[in-house]
Design an enzyme around this catalytic site. Structure first.
Site, mmCIF file in Angstrom:
data_model
loop_
_atom_site.group_PDB
_atom_site.id
_atom_site.type_symbol
_atom_site.label_atom_id
_atom_site.label_comp_id
_atom_site.label_asym_id
_atom_site.label_seq_id
_atom_site.Cartn_x
_atom_site.Cartn_y
_atom_site.Cartn_z
ATOM 1 N N ASN A 39 0.840 -1.192 0.000
ATOM 2 C CA ASN A 39 0.000 0.000 0.000
ATOM 3 C C ASN A 39 0.880 1.250 0.000
ATOM 4 O OD1 ASN A 39 0.571 -0.666 2.817
ATOM 5 N ND2 ASN A 39 -1.048 0.735 3.445
ATOM 6 N N GLU A 41 0.195 5.231 0.664
ATOM 7 C CA GLU A 41 -0.734 6.293 1.054
ATOM 8 C C GLU A 41 -0.291 7.632 0.487
ATOM 9 O OE1 GLU A 41 -2.220 4.360 5.273
ATOM 10 O OE2 GLU A 41 -0.982 6.152 5.328
ATOM 11 N N GLU A 52 -2.950 -4.944 -2.947
ATOM 12 C CA GLU A 52 -3.466 -5.884 -3.943
ATOM 13 C C GLU A 52 -3.477 -5.243 -5.331
ATOM 14 O OE1 GLU A 52 -5.919 -6.569 -0.120
ATOM 15 O OE2 GLU A 52 -4.849 -4.937 -1.079
ATOM 16 N N CYS A 83 -9.970 -5.282 0.892
ATOM 17 C CA CYS A 83 -11.098 -4.357 1.013
ATOM 18 C C CYS A 83 -12.084 -4.623 -0.125
ATOM 19 C CB CYS A 83 -10.600 -2.910 0.981
ATOM 20 S SG CYS A 83 -10.015 -2.353 -0.638
ATOM 21 N N CYS A 86 -10.732 -3.885 -3.622
ATOM 22 C CA CYS A 86 -9.734 -4.866 -4.064
ATOM 23 C C CYS A 86 -10.374 -6.213 -4.382
ATOM 24 C CB CYS A 86 -8.624 -5.004 -3.035
ATOM 25 S SG CYS A 86 -7.503 -3.593 -3.081
#
Length: 132
Positions: A39, A41, A52, A83, A86
């Site tokens: 990830n 951010e 993902e 999530c 994803c």
């Protein structure tokens, strides 16, 4: 190749200064290669990228088109599934029976399938792609 180890290595590279929640993903593709992502951010939260999505992007760049298995690694007392967004991204490149493993530093915490996480998913078959 151990997908959990690859996902944990990707997690270690995550850029999560705002949430502090680092996630890594690793997938085995139909070409036999392993692709990973983390990830990333952004200060304009939530304009970041999920792990993902990064792994899927790497897979597409590598020329593969199908996910055979995917691991999501995060530090949490509970297994961390993909999530909702994803799940849909994974569904674009995986079958309902594709295994999704949730892991942490101590190893596997749980496993499921895409079909169990995203029943009744929206897919290409829902699109009217006939020429008019």
């Amino acid at each position: 190749m151990d997908l959990i180890k690859v996902a944990l290595a990707a997690q270690a590279q995550a850029h999560a200064p705002y949430s502090g929640f680092k996630v890594g993903a690793a997938l085995l593709a139909d070409d036999g290669e392993v692709y990973s992502g983390c990830n990333v951010e952004n200060v304009a939260f939530p304009e970041g990228t999920c792990a993902e999505a990064g792994a899927i992007s790497a897979m597409i760049l590598g020329g593969a088109r199908e996910i055979r298995e995917i691991v999501v690694a995060a530090d949490s007392p509970l297994p961390v599934p993909p999530c909702g967004g994803c799940r849909q991204k994974i569904a674009e490149f995986a079958k309902p029976g594709t295994v999704i493993v949730m892991a942490g530093p101590e190893g596997e915490k749980g496993r499921t399938t895409l079909g169990e996480l995203l029943p009744g998913s929206f897919g290409a078959d829902h699109m009217d792609r006939a020429e008019k």
